[in-house]
Design an enzyme around this catalytic site. Sequence first.
Site, PDB file in Angstrom:
ATOM      1  N   CYS A 257      -1.132   3.090  -1.693  1.00 57.28           N
ATOM      2  CA  CYS A 257      -0.111   2.131  -2.104  1.00 57.28           C
ATOM      3  C   CYS A 257       1.183   2.808  -2.534  1.00 57.28           C
ATOM      4  O   CYS A 257       2.218   2.145  -2.638  1.00 57.28           O
ATOM      5  CB  CYS A 257      -0.638   1.236  -3.230  1.00 57.28           C
ATOM      6  N   GLU A 347       5.835  -3.919   1.951  1.00 53.40           N
ATOM      7  CA  GLU A 347       4.866  -2.822   1.963  1.00 53.40           C
ATOM      8  C   GLU A 347       4.022  -2.958   3.227  1.00 53.40           C
ATOM      9  O   GLU A 347       3.426  -4.008   3.471  1.00 53.40           O
ATOM     10  CB  GLU A 347       3.963  -2.889   0.730  1.00 53.40           C
ATOM     11  N   LEU A 426      -3.069   3.773 -10.240  1.00 54.50           N
ATOM     12  CA  LEU A 426      -1.756   4.043 -10.810  1.00 54.50           C
ATOM     13  C   LEU A 426      -1.197   2.770 -11.440  1.00 54.50           C
ATOM     14  O   LEU A 426      -0.907   1.795 -10.739  1.00 54.50           O
ATOM     15  CB  LEU A 426      -0.798   4.539  -9.714  1.00 54.50           C
TER      16      LEU A 426
END
Length: 591
Positions: A257, A347, A426
């Site tokens: 990601c 994305e 994250l």
Amino acid sequence: MAESVSSPPTDRDLTSIAEARTLARRAKQAWLELAEFSQEQIDRIVDAMAAAATPAAEAFARLAVEETGYGVVEDKIQKNLFSSQKVYEFIRPMKTVGVIARHEDRRVIDIAEPFGVVAAIVPSTNPTSTAIYKILIAIKARCTIVLSPHPSAVKCITRVAEVMEEAARRAGAPSGSINWMTTVTLEGTQELMKQRDVAVILATGGMGLVRAAYSAGKPAYGVGPGNAPAFIERSANVKKAVHDVITGKTFDNGLLCSTENAVVVEEAINEEVKREFQAQGAYFMNAAEMDAVARGLVTPQRLPNPALVGKSAVYIAGKCGITVRAETRILVAPLAGVGRDYPLSIEKLCPVLAYYVVKDWREGCERCKQILRYGGMGHTMSIHSQNDQIILEFGLHKPAFRIVVNSPTTHGSVGLSTGLDPAMTLGCGGYGGNITSDNISPRHLLNIKRVAYELAPTVSRWDRPAGASVEPLRLPSAAAKAPSPAGISAETLSRRIDEFLGSRGFKSDPGQTKVRPRSDPDSDFAGKNQPEVRPGSDPGLTPMDFVCEEDVRLAIRTGRKLVVSERAIVTPSARDLGEANRVFTVAPWRG
């Protein structure tokens, strides 16, 4: 209007729900035992699990690619080794049992307490590396774990869990410390997250799953989408910057990601950057080709098409009717803006890269903000530059919590090529709707108890004389030291204070008696010579306007209180000693 009725659960849903309940209870029972393990016992188990996962890294990678159809075996091997070696080396020296810190200056002791049972949601994009990582950090924190694999990655995640569970059990872990669901449905996963025996959720997956984790009524660590931009500033080493972007974008075919999803280039170096991209295997698409890729890659919900996620640039081009050379590494889409009118600005989770040209770094700064706001808030970005001031400006003003400098965002964000904490989860902080902006480690699965000793005595209203004003509480400074017996004499200090006040227009009281110097303070009461009494050293006397340490010591020895005016000058050492022995009484305000 008729109410909508949800579909009843299927037999498979019921099986998944029952399995979730059983595994949560089993993990809770194991945790009651694991929570009592010593640091040595925990470290022995973690050592054994990492040692078992490392030689199986290639087998895990091949199984993941075969089952999911995503990514590249060689890169998945590297990710598996990152979890079993890099993450392991980082967490191995951590203290996670008992007293983990002592703060002598504040007299506080930190004691680690494990959260409990971890519900770990594992994605299909990075299945085996994420499973290794989550199992390691959970056990290191003395937490047991239940894995909920993505339905399309059950086999490879199960294999990881089996290998690590066997190693853990051989090293002394209680049975039930590591658990995994084999019948996985959305209902079963939701049931796991809501189970009373589950203490905390580690959610890695799509936004729907992360939102479900946050609504489960438990503490949860989730992550947001990436959409990371990479800015190439005019002072950058262009060849290396382009190499880093392509390396990050093609690593495991863009499945992490934090992978670069857009590159932003200063106009002054645009032609050089473009030539370098083409030399390193990039194909710049025209408008018609971009439309074709957008139709094939982007769904009406503005999400990447699973059929093209984690596939190579050549594969994607072929599926979208574009002819490219066999050595093409990435597809580049030159765009004029960000948002719904520019589908390839999302994305993408594959080797398709948006490309923007800006006038200068300030305009580049704004463009990077736009990209992050369109699906990457709080996550990651990179800057390629040799100008430390501009780098700092990006660090200060970008809504991303990982600013990677002169390195691929993919590798830098997880701590593979930077000094960040090595992690596969994250946090995106408040920008991304997460509880933390950290790279998640065993520390996030611990609660910290604190044992705190008294530093300053407390005074209640019953301890104060009637009519005395309330003095503000003053905590002793960490750097404060015991007063030294040597130093300036009381007479000299008093004279200097008088001189200072005189220079400001104040005159000392001529009737005030000075404290006579003494060569031996400890001998004052040994003979007949008694100390002279200053004003304010007994009730009813004129309040004192200046108090030094010697006055306080005399008051303590004679058992008297010192009456001071509200505007009195009190030396720091006198105040500390007087407050500790409660000798001060403040005279009522007289206007």
